[in-house]
Design a protein around this motif. Structure first.
Motif, PDB file in Angstrom:
ATOM      1  N   SER A   1     -10.458  -0.296  -1.083  1.00  8.03           N
ATOM      2  CA  SER A   1      -9.286   0.363  -0.495  1.00  8.03           C
ATOM      3  C   SER A   1      -8.136   0.450  -1.477  1.00  8.03           C
ATOM      4  O   SER A   1      -7.509   1.485  -1.611  1.00  8.03           O
ATOM      5  CB  SER A   1      -8.779  -0.397   0.733  1.00  8.03           C
ATOM      6  N   CYS A   2      -7.845  -0.660  -2.139  1.00 10.27           N
ATOM      7  CA  CYS A   2      -6.594  -0.701  -2.904  1.00 10.27           C
ATOM      8  C   CYS A   2      -6.815  -0.951  -4.389  1.00 10.27           C
ATOM      9  O   CYS A   2      -5.854  -0.986  -5.144  1.00 10.27           O
ATOM     10  CB  CYS A   2      -5.662  -1.763  -2.334  1.00 10.27           C
TER      11      CYS A   2
ATOM     12  N   CYS B   1      -5.298  -6.492   1.141  1.00  7.79           N
ATOM     13  CA  CYS B   1      -5.682  -5.841   2.394  1.00  7.79           C
ATOM     14  C   CYS B   1      -6.058  -6.860   3.461  1.00  7.79           C
ATOM     15  O   CYS B   1      -6.257  -6.493   4.617  1.00  7.79           O
ATOM     16  CB  CYS B   1      -6.870  -4.908   2.174  1.00  7.79           C
TER      17      CYS B   1
ATOM     18  N   CYS C   1     -11.389  -4.150  -4.805  1.00  8.23           N
ATOM     19  CA  CYS C   1     -11.335  -3.697  -3.416  1.00  8.23           C
ATOM     20  C   CYS C   1     -11.506  -2.180  -3.371  1.00  8.23           C
ATOM     21  O   CYS C   1     -10.908  -1.455  -4.158  1.00  8.23           O
ATOM     22  CB  CYS C   1      -9.983  -4.096  -2.829  1.00  8.23           C
TER      23      CYS C   1
ATOM     24  N   CYS D   1     -10.282  -9.126  -0.256  1.00  6.28           N
ATOM     25  CA  CYS D   1      -9.075  -8.574  -0.856  1.00  6.28           C
ATOM     26  C   CYS D   1      -7.886  -9.245  -0.207  1.00  6.28           C
ATOM     27  O   CYS D   1      -7.715  -9.169   1.010  1.00  6.28           O
ATOM     28  CB  CYS D   1      -9.000  -7.060  -0.659  1.00  6.28           C
TER      29      CYS D   1
HETATM   30 ZN   LIG Z   1      -7.578  -4.084  -0.897  1.00  5.58          ZN
END
Ligand SMILES: [Zn+2]
Ligand SMILES: [Zn+2]
Length: 685
Positions: free
Chosen positions: A567-568, A584, A565, A581
Motif C-alpha cells: 500500500s505505502c 498502515c 508494503c 506495515c
Molecule cells: Zn503500508
C-alpha cells in the motif's frame, strides 16, 4: 431501440433472419430483459427469452400495414452519397445564383499569384478553432472568453487564380495545404530562417494547375465578397485524367491586366494597425498590417475570415469497464488506428471530468473494431493540448465538468513524501509549483501517479524541468488553487511540444526568471572525487552528483533485499513471523520485494559506502528479486549472481541527503548506475 442478443440465442437469431424470405421483418421478442446500457435503454436475452420472426399474430399484421402509411412511418434518413460537384468556368462561378449557396462547385484553374502581403497563418483558439485576438498583449479567444497561451496556427493562403474566362481569388484550406506540403504551419515557421520571408513552400503553389472544389457562400452570390473558399485541391491529371493543357495555354499570364480586371490594388491602411503591447507572447509579425493588399471590392484578403475546419481536432473516447481489458491490450499511445462501429454519445450534465470541451464523445461497444494502421495516412500530431493560462486557472477551480491542460516550469520542490490522511491511510504525495514566468500554481499529485512522476523525473536531463500536465483537475485547497490528478490525468516531462520549446527558449533568453527556479543547470555532469564528497556542505543537500568508482565488495552479504508494503511502499517488519506495515498497521500478506545492497566503492582518493536500491540492481543483473527466488535462491541465501556486480568500474549518480551533510553519514544513496565511464564533465576536485 437497440437489441443485443448474446450466446446461442444470438446465433440462432442470425440464422433465422438469413433464412427468412420476406424483405420486411417484424420480430416479436418475448420475455426480454429491459436493460440500460451507457444510459440507453436496450433489450437483452435471458434464458427465458424467445423470438418469433414474422409470426402470424395480429400485432405483426397491423405493424406491417402501418409501416406502409407515410403518416405513421418515419423513414430513416437515407445516406446520400456525395456526388462530384459540377465543373464550372471562373466566369460561371461569378454568376452563380442563390441556389448554389452552401453548395460545392469545381473549377480548373492556374494559380497566378499567392498573396504574400498578408500573414500566411492565423492564430486560432485550441478549444473552439476560431481566430484569437490580441488583448493586452496576450492571445485571447472572444468566443471562449479566455486567454489561449499557445494558440494553434492555421494556414491562411490567399491566391489569385485564373482560367480562360477570368480571374478569381481563392483561399486555400489549411488541411489541404498540410496534405500537399506534408507540413503544418508550425513546421514551416520552424524552417523559416527569417520570419519576414514568405515561406517558399507556399509560393510553390504558383504557376501550377489545380482542380479546386469551392464552397459557395452567401457573400459570394450576393457579390459582397469575391473571395471564394476552397475545400479540396487536386491535381487536374489525377482528377480529370484526359486533361488537355491546350485551353489553359491560351491564357495570357501577363501582369498587364486591364483595369476592370485588376484584382489587387495597394491601398493605404484602412484602420490603425492592431495595437498590441509588445510582450514576449506576441510576435511582431502579427502587427504587420501597414500595407493591406485589397481585392477589387475592397475586401482586404488579409482581413478575410478563414472558415474554421473541424478537421485536426480531438475527441474523447470512452471504453466501458467490461471491454477495457480487451482494448487495453491493443491500444498503444502514438499508434494510428481505424475505429469502426462505435457509438457517438452526447455528454449529459452528469458527465464530470471531461477531457475535452466538446458536446460528444465516442463510446466503445461490443461491436467496436480497432485496427492498427501502419502507414501514416493522415498527418496526426503526436501530442495535442488545449492549454489554459496559469493566471486563469482560478476560473476553472469551481467546476468539475472539465479537466484542463497546463504547461509550466517546475520550481524547486521537496521530494515525494508519505502522509497519513484523515482516515489514517498512508498516501504518497508530491507537491510542487509550476510557473509560466508570470504566474505560478501549486500542483499536488497523489499515490501511484505521484510515484510515477517522481520516478520519471529521475530520467530527466534538462533542468529546470518543463512539465505538461494533461487532463488535470483544477480545484481549491482552502483559498489556494491546486492542480491535481484524476484517472485521466497524464504528464509529459520536457516533451518536444512547441509550448515546451517556447518556454525553454524564454528561459535561455532569461525572459523568465524566478528565484525559485534552479538557475544552475543541474544536468551538467559534475564529477566528484570520493575524498571530497564527505566535505560537501549544506548547499549540496538533495543535489545529485556523479562519481567514477570501482565496486569491490558488499558490506553485508546476508541481507540483499527488503520487503515493502504494497500500500505505502514502506519497509515491512516481521511481527509474529508475519510481514507487517507499521504505517498502515496491517499484515501485508504478499509484500513486494526490492533489492537493497550496501557496497564499498573506491576511487584513487578513498572510498564511500553506497546503497543500491531495486531499480539500480535490476539494471545491473537484469533480474528482479522474485525472478531470483523462482530460480531457486532462498531468501536467506545470498544469490551468487549479485557477485557479478563486483570488481567492475561504474559511473554513479548519488543523491546527497541531509544525513550525509549534517550527521556525516557515510552511506550514500545511488540514484543511477552505469557500467563503465560516462563522458567526463567538469571535474570538481
Ligand atoms: Zn503500508
Ligand atoms: Zn475559443
Amino acid at each position: 431501440m437497440n437489441v443485443t442478443f448474446f450466446g446461442d440465442l444470438a446465433v440462432e437469431f442470425e440464422k433465422s433472419v438469413k433464412e427468412t424470405k420476406e424483405s420486411n421483418i417484424a420480430i416479436i421478442i418475448a420475455s426480454a430483459k429491459v436493460n440500460q446500457h451507457e444510459g440507453v435503454i436496450c433489450l437483452n436475452n435471458y434464458p427465458a427469452t424467445r423470438f418469433y420472426i414474422n409470426p402470424h399474430h395480429h400485432s405483426v399484421k397491423k405493424l406491417h400495414e402501418r409501416m406502409l402509411d407515410p403518416a405513421y412511418c418515419v423513414k430513416p434518413e437515407e445516406h446520400v452519397p456525395e456526388t462530384t460537384p459540377p465543373l464550372f468556368s471562373v466566369e460561371d462561378i461569378k454568376n452563380l445564383t442563390k441556389d448554389f449557396i452552401e453548395r460545392k462547385v469545381r473549377c480548373q484553374i492556374t494559380v497566378k499569384r499567392v498573396d504574400e502581403k498578408s500573414n500566411w497563418y492565423d492564430n486560432v483558439c485550441t478549444t473552439c478553432g476560431y481566430e484569437v485576438t490580441i488583448v493586452e498583449g496576450r492571445y485571447r479567444c472572444v468566443v471562449c472568453s479566455r486567454n489561449v497561451p499557445f494558440p494553434d496556427k492555421r494556414f491562411r493562403l490567399g491566391t489569385l487564380c485564373n482560367d480562360a474566362t477570368g480571374l478569381i481569388a481563392i483561399v486555400f484550406p489549411d488541411d489541404e495545404i498540410q496534405r500537399i506540403t506534408g507540413k503544418n504551419a508550425f513546421d514551416i515557421e520552424e524552417e523559416l530562417a527569417d520570419e519576414k520571408i514568405f515561406p517558399p513552400v507556399l509560393k510553390d503553389f504558383e504557376k501550377k494547375e489545380y482542380v479546386i472544389t469551392l464552397i459557395i457562400g452567401e457573400r459570394n452570390v450576393s457579390k459582397i465578397s469575391n473571395i471564394y473558399n476552397a475545400t479540396d485541391i487536386a491535381d487536374p491529371v489525377e482528377v480529370l485524367g484526359n486533361h488537355s493543357p491546350a485551353e489553359a495555354e491560351d491564357v495570357k499570364l501577363t501582369d498587364d491586366i486591364p483595369p476592370m480586371e485588376t484584382p489587387c490594388t495597394k491601398t493605404a491602411p484602412k484602420g490603425s494597425p492592431t495595437t498590441a503591447a509588445s510582450t514576449n507572447k506576441v510576435r511582431s509579425r502579427d502587427k504587420k498590417t501597414d500595407i493591406s493588399y485589397a481585392l477589387e471590392d475592397n475586401v482586404p484578403i488579409g482581413k478575410c475570415k478563414i472558415p474554421k475546419t473541424d478537421k485536426r481536432s480531438r475527441v474523447h473516447a470512452f471504453v466501458p469497464y467490461n471491454l477495457a481489458d480487451q482494448f487495453e491490450a491493443i491500444i498503444e499511445i502514438g499508434n494510428l488506428y481505424l475505429l469502426t462501429n462505435f457509438t457517438v454519445k452526447e455528454y449529459t450534465t452528469d458527465d464530470k471530468f471531461r477531457c475535452l470541451r466538446k458536446h460528444v464523445q465516442i463510446v466503445f461497444n461490443e461491436e467496436t473494431q480497432l485496427d492498427i494502421l501502419h502507414e501514416n495516412v493522415v498527418n496526426v500530431e503526436n501530442c495535442c493540448f488545449d492549454f489554459f493560462e496559469i493566471s486563469e486557472l482560478h476560473t476553472l477551480s469551481k467546476q468539475n465538468t472539465y479537466l484542463t491542460d497546463v504547461v509550466g516550469i517546475m520550481e524547486d520542490h521537496e521530494p515525494i513524501r508519505k502522509i497519513k490522511n484523515r482516515n489514517d491511510v498512508i498516501q504518497s504525495q508530491f507537491v510542487f509549483n509550476i510557473t509560466d514566468g508570470s504566474s505560478s500554481v501549486r500542483v499536488t499529485f497523489w499515490d501511484d501517479f505521484a510515484k510515477h512522476l517522481a520516478d520519471s523525473l529521475k530520467q530527466a536531463t534538462d533542468f529546470p524541468v518543463i512539465l505538461i500536465i494533461g487532463c488535470a483537475r483544477v480545484t481549491t485547497w482552502g483559498e489556494q488553487v491546486v492542480v491535481t490528478n484524476v484517472g485521466a490525468t497524464n504528464f509529459y516531462i520536457n516533451c518536444n511540444h512547441r509550448s515546451v520549446v517556447e518556454l525553454r527558449k524564454l528561459l535561455l533568453e532569461k525572459k523568465i526568471t524566478s528565484k525559485s527556479l534552479s538557475t544552475e543547470n543541474r544536468s551538467a555532469v559534475q564529477f566528484y572525487k570520493l575524498e571530497s564528497i564527505p566535505r560537501l556542505g549544506p548547499d549540496h543537500v538533495e543535489r545529485q552528483i556523479f562519481c567514477k568508482v570501482k565496486i569491490t565488495n558488499f558490506q553485508e552479504n546476508k541481507i540483499w533485499f527488503k520487503t515493502v508494503c504494497t500500500s505505502c511502499y514502506a519497509t515491512t517488519v516481521k511481527l509474529n513471523s508475519e510481514d507487517t506495515c507499521q504505517g498502515c498497521q496491517r499484515v501485508v500478506q504478499y509484500p513486494d520485494k526490492q533489492f537493497q545492497l550496501v557496497a564499498m566503492a573506491f576511487d584513487d582518493t578513498g572510498y564511500i559506502l553506497i546503497i543500491m536500491e531495486d531499480r539500480e540492481v535490476k539494471k545491473l543483473v537484469g533480474k528482479s528479486v522474485f525472478q531470483i527466488g523462482e530460480e531457486g535462491t532462498k531468501d536467506e541465501e545470498f544469490p551468487p549472481i549479485l557477485n557479478n556486480i563486483l570488481g567492475k568500474v561504474y559511473t554513479l549518480k548519488i543523491r546527497i541527503n541531509s544525513e550525509n551533510v549534517l550527521k556525516k553519514s557515510n552511506y550514500y544513496l545511488v540514484t543511477d548506475i552505469m557500467e563503465g565511464l560516462y563522458l567526463e564533465g567538469n571535474q570538481q576536485q
